[in-house]
Scaffold this motif. Structure first.
Motif, mmCIF file in Angstrom:
data_model
loop_
_atom_site.group_PDB
_atom_site.id
_atom_site.type_symbol
_atom_site.label_atom_id
_atom_site.label_comp_id
_atom_site.label_asym_id
_atom_site.label_seq_id
_atom_site.Cartn_x
_atom_site.Cartn_y
_atom_site.Cartn_z
ATOM 1 N N MET A 171 0.825 -1.207 0.000
ATOM 2 C CA MET A 171 0.000 0.000 0.000
ATOM 3 C C MET A 171 0.864 1.263 0.000
ATOM 4 S SD MET A 171 -3.046 0.919 2.624
ATOM 5 C CE MET A 171 -3.291 2.621 3.100
ATOM 6 N N GLU A 227 0.095 4.533 -2.234
ATOM 7 C CA GLU A 227 -0.021 5.893 -1.706
ATOM 8 C C GLU A 227 0.794 6.879 -2.554
ATOM 9 O OE1 GLU A 227 -0.457 4.330 2.913
ATOM 10 O OE2 GLU A 227 1.326 5.427 2.303
ATOM 11 N N ALA A 248 -8.156 1.481 0.364
ATOM 12 C CA ALA A 248 -7.450 1.899 1.576
ATOM 13 C C ALA A 248 -6.763 3.258 1.382
ATOM 14 C CB ALA A 248 -6.418 0.836 1.967
ATOM 15 N N GLU A 263 -9.352 5.975 1.560
ATOM 16 C CA GLU A 263 -9.729 6.232 2.954
ATOM 17 C C GLU A 263 -8.688 7.119 3.641
ATOM 18 O OE1 GLU A 263 -10.572 2.680 5.094
ATOM 19 O OE2 GLU A 263 -12.290 2.137 3.822
ATOM 20 N N LYS A 264 -7.399 6.892 3.345
ATOM 21 C CA LYS A 264 -6.349 7.730 3.929
ATOM 22 C C LYS A 264 -6.445 9.169 3.435
ATOM 23 C CE LYS A 264 -2.369 6.537 5.397
ATOM 24 N NZ LYS A 264 -0.975 6.140 5.604
ATOM 25 N N ARG A 285 6.944 -1.963 9.465
ATOM 26 C CA ARG A 285 5.539 -2.247 9.747
ATOM 27 C C ARG A 285 5.408 -3.115 11.007
ATOM 28 N NH1 ARG A 285 4.672 -6.768 4.860
ATOM 29 N NH2 ARG A 285 5.836 -8.413 5.942
ATOM 30 N N ILE A 323 -8.591 -6.346 2.522
ATOM 31 C CA ILE A 323 -8.472 -4.912 2.830
ATOM 32 C C ILE A 323 -7.740 -4.720 4.159
ATOM 33 C CG2 ILE A 323 -9.766 -2.826 3.423
ATOM 34 C CD1 ILE A 323 -11.902 -3.752 1.386
ATOM 35 N N GLU A 324 -8.092 -5.533 5.146
ATOM 36 C CA GLU A 324 -7.420 -5.457 6.450
ATOM 37 C C GLU A 324 -5.920 -5.740 6.295
ATOM 38 O OE1 GLU A 324 -7.474 -7.789 10.766
ATOM 39 O OE2 GLU A 324 -9.035 -8.213 9.283
ATOM 40 N N LYS A 333 -4.024 -2.801 4.633
ATOM 41 C CA LYS A 333 -3.907 -1.680 5.572
ATOM 42 C C LYS A 333 -2.785 -1.922 6.583
ATOM 43 C CE LYS A 333 -8.651 0.131 5.472
ATOM 44 N NZ LYS A 333 -9.907 0.292 6.244
ATOM 45 N N TYR A 352 -0.093 -3.221 5.675
ATOM 46 C CA TYR A 352 1.065 -3.196 4.775
ATOM 47 C C TYR A 352 1.611 -4.592 4.462
ATOM 48 C CZ TYR A 352 0.814 1.821 5.104
ATOM 49 O OH TYR A 352 0.364 3.105 5.038
#
Length: 557
Positions: free
Chosen positions: A146, A150, A180, A183-184, A501, A528-529, A532, A534
């Motif tokens: 992710m 980003e 994700a 959402e950020k 992480r 998705i979890e 998030k 990473y």
């Protein structure tokens, strides 16, 4: 359209014209070839008259734009309201490089993003995997976690821009990363829009970037359908792709048939999984090629809309008119681009773009002139985008809905392509549907590709610069080259993410993905979890590989 008496009169007049006028000219100056045919083998007559569309029923076969059977377009006023989405397929090297290209294209008037991923990403491997070496960032952008996503969409507001992602086997993971990242940015999943290709059947048939066997692959697809219907309502959950089928060598009729047969399989799989057809079908989309046979391509798009409307209404009993409407993205034909005289590719692409617009596309990518040689550079991408803008803004081709509707030739071609495509679809049905007809479709595509290549080599099909009008050329300059060192920098970036992480959280999230895969739980929430936390693309796909296994291609002769 004409009564039988009038048709008979026209037929008699045409016969006299052929005998008294045409025959004399042809005798004196023979035609260029004994027979003219489209790419699908449809004979092209010298002239078309109402005789050729005598059986056309306006209400049932054409209707009006925005209404069943959508032959004339899916919107009542089409481009008079707004133009098709102008997307340039982009992605190379690192997320930083691709983000820079995205922002450049948006500044130049592009209205949507279309993202290409590198080969390791497409088949679910991280950049630090041994199998990824030499391919990192080569044919698209490298996305491992992710963190890369980003960077890819940095300073790009995801509630304002729609994004198309050409990703298939790991589509669930890339969509999860996109959700994700949004959402950020403070953008909820119900506010984002775009498309994931997510079409695994065409990977088995024509392209080859598959991971899992058909059954679990179809489960992943229907899980995405179900999740997005509830949580991401503006997302097109699949782009059922004829583009790659055509690039592999199919004819126009085969492109329609094999693409729609795959669509039938996805709809049936979703219904079998308990989904309401009218809940997911409005978010299905398609992806077609715009090839060189100008009028056949326009007719192809019209025939595909009509067939799909009938399939959804009559076969699946869909009630919502949006479920009947075939919406599609188009890309000009990469396989028609030549390394010889690459500037000629600009003209090829322009006519292919015009065919897509006249055929009623909802979204369009125009290839760049240098793509037979390398990934496109900034200048050639701009020319490709400007090509769309000329078609959309300068030549008035977008100002009338279905401007070739009613053409005797185009309507006849539309009818004949529909008939040919339906023959293929019936054969696929007889074989038990698209997942059981993969080898049949592969053989048909191979035979079509062989016929085309043979026609080029014997001079029946002219390709300028290849078998006619050749010239001595200087070596090309200014080609885009991807620095091999970026592979090392991408691996270093991934290493840093893995070290920084919360690895306990990653392990727990991956365990939940495994449990969901082994059970009947929808896989999207645990994926998705995991992103998030990473977890990397390769780690998530590795878990799924261990549960689902891998698909092994059968060699077809």
């Amino acid at each position: 359209m004409f009564d039988s008496e009038k048709i008979a009169q026209i037929g008699e007049a045409k016969a006299k014209w052929q005998e008294n006028t045409l025959a004399k000219v042809v005798k004196k100056n023979p035609e260029r070839q004994p027979e003219f045919k489209t790419d699908s083998g449809i004979t092209m007559n010298t002239l078309y008259t109402p005789e050729d569309v005598a059986d056309l029923d306006y209400a049932n076969d054409l209707g009006f734009p925005g209404e069943y059977p959508f032959t004339r377009g899916v919107q009542p006023n089409m481009y008079r309201g707004r133009h098709w989405t102008m997307r340039q397929y982009a992605g190379f090297g690192t997320a930083e490089q691709t983000n820079e290209r995205f922002r450049y294209l948006l500044d130049q008037g592009q209205t949507g993003l279309s993202c290409a991923f590198d080969l390791p990403t497409q088949i679910g491997y991280d950049s630090d995997d041994d199998l990824s070496q030499g391919e990192i960032g080569k044919v698209g952008v490298a996305i491992d976690t992710m963190a890369d996503m980003e960077i890819l969409f940095n300073s790009i507001p995801l509630d304002k821009v729609s994004t198309s992602m050409t990703i298939n086997a790991p589509a669930a993971v890339l969509l999860a990363m996109y959700i994700a990242v949004a959402e950020k940015q403070g953008v909820s999943s119900d506010k984002i829009s775009g498309t994931i290709q997510n079409d695994i059947l065409k990977e088995y048939i024509a392209r080859g970037t598959y991971i899992f066997p058909p059954a679990p692959s179809m489960r992943l697809i229907t899980d995405i359908f179900a999740y997005c219907a509830e949580k991401v309502p503006n997302w097109n959950t699949i782009s059922i792709s004829g583009y790659h089928i055509r690039e592999a060598g199919s004819s126009a009729a085969q492109e329609i048939a094999f693409t729609l047969a795959d669509g039938v399989a996805y709809v049936q799989a979703a219904i079998n999984a308990g989904l309401d057809v009218d809940k997911f079908a409005p978010r299905l989309s398609f992806f077609f090629n715009s090839h060189m046979n100008f009028f056949e391509e326009i007719a192809k798009f019209r025939a595909a809309r009509r067939i799909w409307a009938k399939i959804m209404k009559e076969r699946f009993g869909a009630k919502n008119p949006r479920s009947w409407a075939l919406r599609f993205h188009t890309q000009t034909a990469g396989s028609t681009l030549t390394a010889q005289q690459p500037n000629v590719n600009i003209m090829r692409v322009a006519f292919q773009a015009l065919a897509a617009a006249l055929g009623g596309t909802q979204s369009l990518h125009t290839n760049s002139k240098d793509e037979a040689l390398a990934l496109p550079n900034e200048e050639s991408v701009l020319i490709a985008l400007r090509t769309q803008q000329v078609v959309g803004y300068e030549i008035n081709a977008a100002d009338v809905v279905d401007p070739l509707g009613g053409s005797y030739y185009v309507e006849s071609l539309t009818n004949q392509l529909e008939a040919k495509a339906m023959e293929y679809i019936q054969k696929i049905d007889d074989l038990g549907g698209a997942p059981n007809a993969i080898e049949y479709m592969q053989r048909e595509i191979q035979a079509s590709a062989y016929r085309y290549q043979k026609s080029v080599e014997n001079g029946e099909t002219i390709v300028i610069g290849v078998n006619k009008f050749q010239m001595k050329e200087e070596p090309p300059k200014g080609l885009l080259k991807v620095d091999p060192a970026l592979g090392e920098s991408q691996k270093a970036k991934l290493k840093k993410v893995k070290e920084s992480r919360d690895n306990a959280a990653v392990e727990a999230a991956l365990a939940r993905v495994k449990a969901a895969a082994e059970g009947n739980e929808n896989l999207m929430p645990p994926i998705i979890e995991a992103v998030k936390a990473y977890a990397s693309l390769g780690e998530i796909c590795g878990v799924l590989r261990n549960v689902f296994g891998e698909y092994r291609q059968q060699i077809i002769f």
